[in-house]
Design an enzyme around this catalytic site. Structure first.
Site, PDB file in Angstrom:
ATOM      1  N   SER A 263      16.127  23.574   9.634  1.00  0.00           N
ATOM      2  CA  SER A 263      16.503  25.009   9.661  1.00  0.00           C
ATOM      3  C   SER A 263      16.833  25.544  11.058  1.00  0.00           C
ATOM      4  O   SER A 263      17.220  26.711  11.173  1.00  0.00           O
ATOM      5  CB  SER A 263      15.426  25.912   9.039  1.00  0.00           C
ATOM      6  OG  SER A 263      15.390  25.780   7.643  1.00  0.00           O
TER       7      SER A 263
ATOM      8  N   ASP B  93      23.053  16.791   8.719  1.00  0.00           N
ATOM      9  CA  ASP B  93      23.488  16.362   7.378  1.00  0.00           C
ATOM     10  C   ASP B  93      24.804  15.566   7.475  1.00  0.00           C
ATOM     11  O   ASP B  93      24.924  14.449   6.931  1.00  0.00           O
ATOM     12  CB  ASP B  93      23.668  17.635   6.533  1.00  0.00           C
ATOM     13  CG  ASP B  93      23.819  17.385   5.047  1.00  0.00           C
ATOM     14  OD1 ASP B  93      23.687  16.230   4.614  1.00  0.00           O
ATOM     15  OD2 ASP B  93      24.064  18.366   4.321  1.00  0.00           O
TER      16      ASP B  93
HETATM   17  N1  AR6 Z   1      19.880  13.777  15.045  1.00  0.00           N
HETATM   18  C1  AR6 Z   1      18.843  14.634  15.194  1.00  0.00           C
HETATM   19  N2  AR6 Z   1      18.988  15.976  15.154  1.00  0.00           N
HETATM   20  C2  AR6 Z   1      20.238  16.455  14.964  1.00  0.00           C
HETATM   21  C3  AR6 Z   1      21.366  15.626  14.795  1.00  0.00           C
HETATM   22  C4  AR6 Z   1      21.150  14.225  14.838  1.00  0.00           C
HETATM   23  N3  AR6 Z   1      22.152  13.350  14.680  1.00  0.00           N
HETATM   24  N4  AR6 Z   1      22.457  16.414  14.616  1.00  0.00           N
HETATM   25  C5  AR6 Z   1      22.040  17.699  14.692  1.00  0.00           C
HETATM   26  N5  AR6 Z   1      20.695  17.728  14.906  1.00  0.00           N
HETATM   27  P1  AR6 Z   1      21.308  21.678  11.270  1.00  0.00           P
HETATM   28  P2  AR6 Z   1      19.843  23.442   9.390  1.00  0.00           P
HETATM   29  C6  AR6 Z   1      19.802  18.895  15.058  1.00  0.00           C
HETATM   30  O1  AR6 Z   1      22.311  22.765  11.495  1.00  0.00           O
HETATM   31  O2  AR6 Z   1      19.665  24.490  10.426  1.00  0.00           O
HETATM   32  C7  AR6 Z   1      24.256  21.621   7.341  1.00  0.00           C
HETATM   33  O3  AR6 Z   1      25.605  21.946   7.250  1.00  0.00           O
HETATM   34  C8  AR6 Z   1      20.424  20.197  15.454  1.00  0.00           C
HETATM   35  O4  AR6 Z   1      20.659  20.233  16.857  1.00  0.00           O
HETATM   36  O5  AR6 Z   1      21.800  20.307  11.071  1.00  0.00           O
HETATM   37  O6  AR6 Z   1      18.670  23.073   8.520  1.00  0.00           O
HETATM   38  C9  AR6 Z   1      23.598  21.442   5.972  1.00  0.00           C
HETATM   39  O7  AR6 Z   1      24.508  20.915   5.034  1.00  0.00           O
HETATM   40  C10 AR6 Z   1      19.333  21.189  15.024  1.00  0.00           C
HETATM   41  O8  AR6 Z   1      18.332  21.275  16.048  1.00  0.00           O
HETATM   42  O9  AR6 Z   1      20.363  22.030   9.976  1.00  0.00           O
HETATM   43  C11 AR6 Z   1      23.183  22.828   5.627  1.00  0.00           C
HETATM   44  O10 AR6 Z   1      24.250  23.566   5.060  1.00  0.00           O
HETATM   45  C12 AR6 Z   1      18.701  20.506  13.802  1.00  0.00           C
HETATM   46  O11 AR6 Z   1      19.215  19.173  13.795  1.00  0.00           O
HETATM   47  C13 AR6 Z   1      22.811  23.435   6.969  1.00  0.00           C
HETATM   48  O12 AR6 Z   1      23.561  22.718   7.927  1.00  0.00           O
HETATM   49  C14 AR6 Z   1      19.014  21.151  12.479  1.00  0.00           C
HETATM   50  O13 AR6 Z   1      20.312  21.724  12.512  1.00  0.00           O
HETATM   51  C15 AR6 Z   1      21.350  23.245   7.280  1.00  0.00           C
HETATM   52  O14 AR6 Z   1      21.035  23.924   8.471  1.00  0.00           O
END
Ligand code: AR6
Length: 173
Positions: free
Chosen positions: A122, A33
């Site tokens: 997630s 995000d």
């Molecule tokens: N490109 C692709 N994947 C990514 C990137 C990127 N640039 N950056 C991280 N990931 P998360 P959630 C991966 O925590 O669990 C936020 O604060 C990461 O390694 O981003 O759904 C939101 O505002 C992981 O495998 O999302 C919410 O509050 C995946 O993306 C909360 O986090 C998802 O990790 C949502 O948590």
């Protein structure tokens, strides 16, 4: 539908739409995000803020999706969805995670778009075990895209370890 796996930073992909793993407020956060908001520029935050609240502080309930332009991203649109927080699996997490994927695909179709990239919704801060999330996400996407051979659906994983889990799920499905 073609369903493929890529190890990449989702903010770099030139696709019609990328999916953001957001929170219900849709005003940014960490993880993917934060990366999407940084790369899209401040107009993305303004567009999210302009989306109506359905409850105080809630612009997108868990399991639903909203669409905005991509602004400075190579992707034309961002589809924001809110995955479930993992509580052990007994609180409807799988159905909510599947719903995120269905609703994103529904928006894709409504807008007449063809390509979409999903992160591992997630599987970061929200704590969903990736070995359990991958088969749920893949089954939902297969179902949603079953009658749409023109769609290009990419699973965009951030690192090789995560990609290995998703590849295994894809070959088992
Ligand atoms: N490109 C692709 N994947 C990514 C990137 C990127 N640039 N950056 C991280 N990931 P998360 P959630 C991966 O925590 O669990 C936020 O604060 C990461 O390694 O981003 O759904 C939101 O505002 C992981 O495998 O999302 C919410 O509050 C995946 O993306 C909360 O986090 C998802 O990790 C949502 O948590």
């Amino acid at each position: 539908m073609s369903l493929s796996i890529a190890v990449a930073d989702i903010t770099r992909l030139m696709v019609d739409s990328i999916v953001n793993a957001a929170n219900a407020g849709l005003l940014g956060g960490g993880g993917v995000d934060g990366a999407i908001h940084r790369a899209a520029g401040p107009r993305l935050l303004a567009a999210c803020r302009a989306l109506p609240e359905v409850a105080p502080g809630v612009r997108c309930p868990t399991g639903e999706a909203r669409i905005t332009p991509g602004f400075d991203l190579p992707a034309r649109y961002v589809i924001h969805t809110v995955g479930p927080v993992w509580h052990g699996g007994g609180r409807g997490e799988a159905a909510l995670l599947a719903s995120c994927h269905y609703r994103a695909m529904q928006l894709l179709r409504e807008r007449g778009l063809r390509s979409i990239a999903f992160p591992a919704i997630s599987c970061g801060v929200y704590g969903y075990p990736p070995t359990l999330a991958a088969p749920v996400a893949i089954a939902a996407l297969r179902e949603a895209g079953a009658e749409s051979p023109e769609l290009d659906v990419r699973l965009c994983l951030y690192d090789a370890a995560m990609a290995a889990i998703w590849r295994e799920a894809l070959s088992a499905a």
